[in-house]
Design an enzyme around this catalytic site. Structure first.
Site, PDB file in Angstrom:
ATOM      1  N   GLY A 188       0.786  -1.234   0.000  1.00  0.00           N
ATOM      2  CA  GLY A 188       0.000   0.000   0.000  1.00  0.00           C
ATOM      3  C   GLY A 188       0.807   1.268   0.000  1.00  0.00           C
ATOM      4  O   GLY A 188       0.327   2.328   0.393  1.00  0.00           O
ATOM      5  N   SER A 189       2.052   1.215  -0.464  1.00  0.00           N
ATOM      6  CA  SER A 189       2.858   2.452  -0.503  1.00  0.00           C
ATOM      7  C   SER A 189       2.258   3.462  -1.474  1.00  0.00           C
ATOM      8  O   SER A 189       2.321   4.674  -1.243  1.00  0.00           O
ATOM      9  CB  SER A 189       4.307   2.136  -0.878  1.00  0.00           C
ATOM     10  N   ASN A 190       1.634   2.991  -2.546  1.00  0.00           N
ATOM     11  CA  ASN A 190       0.976   3.913  -3.483  1.00  0.00           C
ATOM     12  C   ASN A 190      -0.308   4.485  -2.875  1.00  0.00           C
ATOM     13  O   ASN A 190      -0.614   5.664  -3.057  1.00  0.00           O
ATOM     14  CB  ASN A 190       0.691   3.206  -4.804  1.00  0.00           C
ATOM     15  N   MET A 224      -3.190  -6.678  -7.688  1.00  0.00           N
ATOM     16  CA  MET A 224      -2.472  -7.732  -8.407  1.00  0.00           C
ATOM     17  C   MET A 224      -3.383  -8.780  -9.038  1.00  0.00           C
ATOM     18  O   MET A 224      -2.995  -9.923  -9.215  1.00  0.00           O
ATOM     19  CB  MET A 224      -1.474  -8.422  -7.454  1.00  0.00           C
ATOM     20  N   LEU A 278      -8.682  -7.925 -14.061  1.00  0.00           N
ATOM     21  CA  LEU A 278     -10.107  -7.677 -13.901  1.00  0.00           C
ATOM     22  C   LEU A 278     -10.821  -7.911 -15.229  1.00  0.00           C
ATOM     23  O   LEU A 278     -10.350  -7.501 -16.285  1.00  0.00           O
ATOM     24  CB  LEU A 278     -10.347  -6.239 -13.421  1.00  0.00           C
ATOM     25  N   ASN A 310      -5.047   2.450 -13.609  1.00  0.00           N
ATOM     26  CA  ASN A 310      -4.063   1.485 -13.134  1.00  0.00           C
ATOM     27  C   ASN A 310      -2.670   2.104 -13.177  1.00  0.00           C
ATOM     28  O   ASN A 310      -2.327   2.843 -14.101  1.00  0.00           O
ATOM     29  CB  ASN A 310      -4.078   0.224 -14.000  1.00  0.00           C
ATOM     30  N   HIS A 335       1.253   1.093 -13.432  1.00  0.00           N
ATOM     31  CA  HIS A 335       2.090  -0.049 -13.812  1.00  0.00           C
ATOM     32  C   HIS A 335       3.549   0.406 -13.907  1.00  0.00           C
ATOM     33  O   HIS A 335       3.829   1.416 -14.571  1.00  0.00           O
ATOM     34  CB  HIS A 335       1.626  -0.644 -15.143  1.00  0.00           C
ATOM     35  N   ASP A 373      -2.341  -4.048 -18.807  1.00  0.00           N
ATOM     36  CA  ASP A 373      -1.407  -2.908 -18.751  1.00  0.00           C
ATOM     37  C   ASP A 373      -1.276  -2.211 -20.097  1.00  0.00           C
ATOM     38  O   ASP A 373      -0.190  -1.794 -20.497  1.00  0.00           O
ATOM     39  CB  ASP A 373      -0.021  -3.400 -18.291  1.00  0.00           C
ATOM     40  N   GLU A 430       6.690   5.901  -8.947  1.00  0.00           N
ATOM     41  CA  GLU A 430       5.269   5.525  -8.959  1.00  0.00           C
ATOM     42  C   GLU A 430       4.451   6.481  -8.098  1.00  0.00           C
ATOM     43  O   GLU A 430       3.413   7.001  -8.524  1.00  0.00           O
ATOM     44  CB  GLU A 430       5.086   4.111  -8.403  1.00  0.00           C
TER      45      GLU A 430
HETATM   46  C1  GRF Z   1       4.203  -1.587  -7.056  1.00  0.00           C
HETATM   47  O1  GRF Z   1       5.320  -1.736  -7.939  1.00  0.00           O
HETATM   48  C2  GRF Z   1       2.939  -1.705  -7.857  1.00  0.00           C
HETATM   49  O2  GRF Z   1       3.011  -1.069  -9.116  1.00  0.00           O
HETATM   50  C3  GRF Z   1       2.843  -3.180  -7.997  1.00  0.00           C
HETATM   51  O3  GRF Z   1       3.075  -3.626  -6.666  1.00  0.00           O
HETATM   52  C4  GRF Z   1       4.102  -2.779  -6.105  1.00  0.00           C
HETATM   53  C5  GRF Z   1       3.789  -2.406  -4.675  1.00  0.00           C
HETATM   54  O4  GRF Z   1       2.716  -1.505  -4.688  1.00  0.00           O
HETATM   55  N1  GRF Z   1       1.599  -3.624  -8.528  1.00  0.00           N
HETATM   56  P1  GRF Z   1       2.099  -0.988  -3.248  1.00  0.00           P
HETATM   57  O5  GRF Z   1       3.287  -0.662  -2.349  1.00  0.00           O
HETATM   58  O6  GRF Z   1       1.284  -2.122  -2.683  1.00  0.00           O
HETATM   59  O7  GRF Z   1       1.293   0.224  -3.579  1.00  0.00           O
END
Ligand code: GRF
Length: 216
Positions: free
Chosen positions: A22-24, A100, A103, A117, A119, A160, A189
């Site tokens: 979940g960093s994004n 991940m 869909l 999305n 990517h 993608d 990202e």
């Molecule tokens: C990221 O590279 C994302 O693009 C990929 O999983 C990695 C971790 O994403 N799908 P996050 O930290 O869970 O947001």
């Protein structure tokens, strides 16, 4: 792109789909908190119950829902259940941030021009999982010197490859470690995802985000 919410300045309603750390998602939450992004994360939905992304959401006071695929459940049936949960939050945008699972139209058909999305590759390159590691390996083999990140719409079941909203190029520095490269990719990202969402959500009610996209 979905018509803006009723008033020009009303924060856009985001439902964020996650599968991992979940960093994004955190980048989006932080941008909303800072007031940079005119949006509200109204729900975080995960297909996995034990991921840190759900803790990040809970800490931010955002409702979380785990929608796990049941044993032997058909992909289309899972996607319909997932769509029902997501639609219940009346999203303006559905953001796949570290999501991940592929869909099908059983999900996508509910949210025309509303699913974005992220990517970690450039348009037309390295579709699918493991894109960051594959780019590093190709650079070791001498067949790649750069890669990047993109945010795109998800209109159909293509992997993608939807209309691009934003891209950012990342040069691969072989004097650094893989961990350095991976962190640079994730930092890119986070920046591109937020910049692209700002482009869409902060636009006035009349503006239409064009597909020239953003490059961070
Ligand atoms: C990221 O590279 C994302 O693009 C990929 O999983 C990695 C971790 O994403 N799908 P996050 O930290 O869970 O947001």
């Amino acid at each position: 792109m979905k018509a803006p919410s009723e008033s020009a300045n009303q924060p856009r309603r985001l439902v964020v789909l996650v599968s991992g750390s979940g960093s994004n998602l955190q980048a989006i939450l932080d941008a909303c908190q800072r007031g940079d992004l005119n949006a509200q994360v109204v729900a975080v939905v995960s297909n996995k119950s034990d991921v840190f992304a759900l803790e990040r959401a809970a800490k931010a006071g955002v409702p979380t829902v785990h929608v796990g695929r049941q044993q032997d459940e058909r992909r289309a049936d899972f996607d319909s259940r997932l769509a029902d949960v997501v639609a219940g939050f009346s999203p303006d945008l559905v953001v796949l941030a570290g999501w991940m699972r592929l869909l099908t139209m059983s999900f996508l058909g509910w949210f025309p021009e509303q699913v974005l999305n992220l990517h970690p590759a450039l348009p037309g390159e390295l579709a699918g999982t493991g894109a960051i590691e594959r780019a590093w390996k190709e650079s070791a083999a001498g067949s790649r010197t750069r890669t990047g990140v993109m945010v795109h719409l998800v209109p159909d079941e293509g992997v993608d490859d939807g209309p691009v909203l934003g891209t950012a190029v990342v040069e691969i520095d072989r004097t650094k470690t893989y961990d350095d490269f991976e962190q640079l990719m994730h930092d890119t990202e986070h920046r591109l995802l937020v910049d692209t969402l700002i482009e869409i959500c902060n636009a006035s009610a009349t503006a239409r985000p064009d597909h020239r996209g953003v490059s961070a």
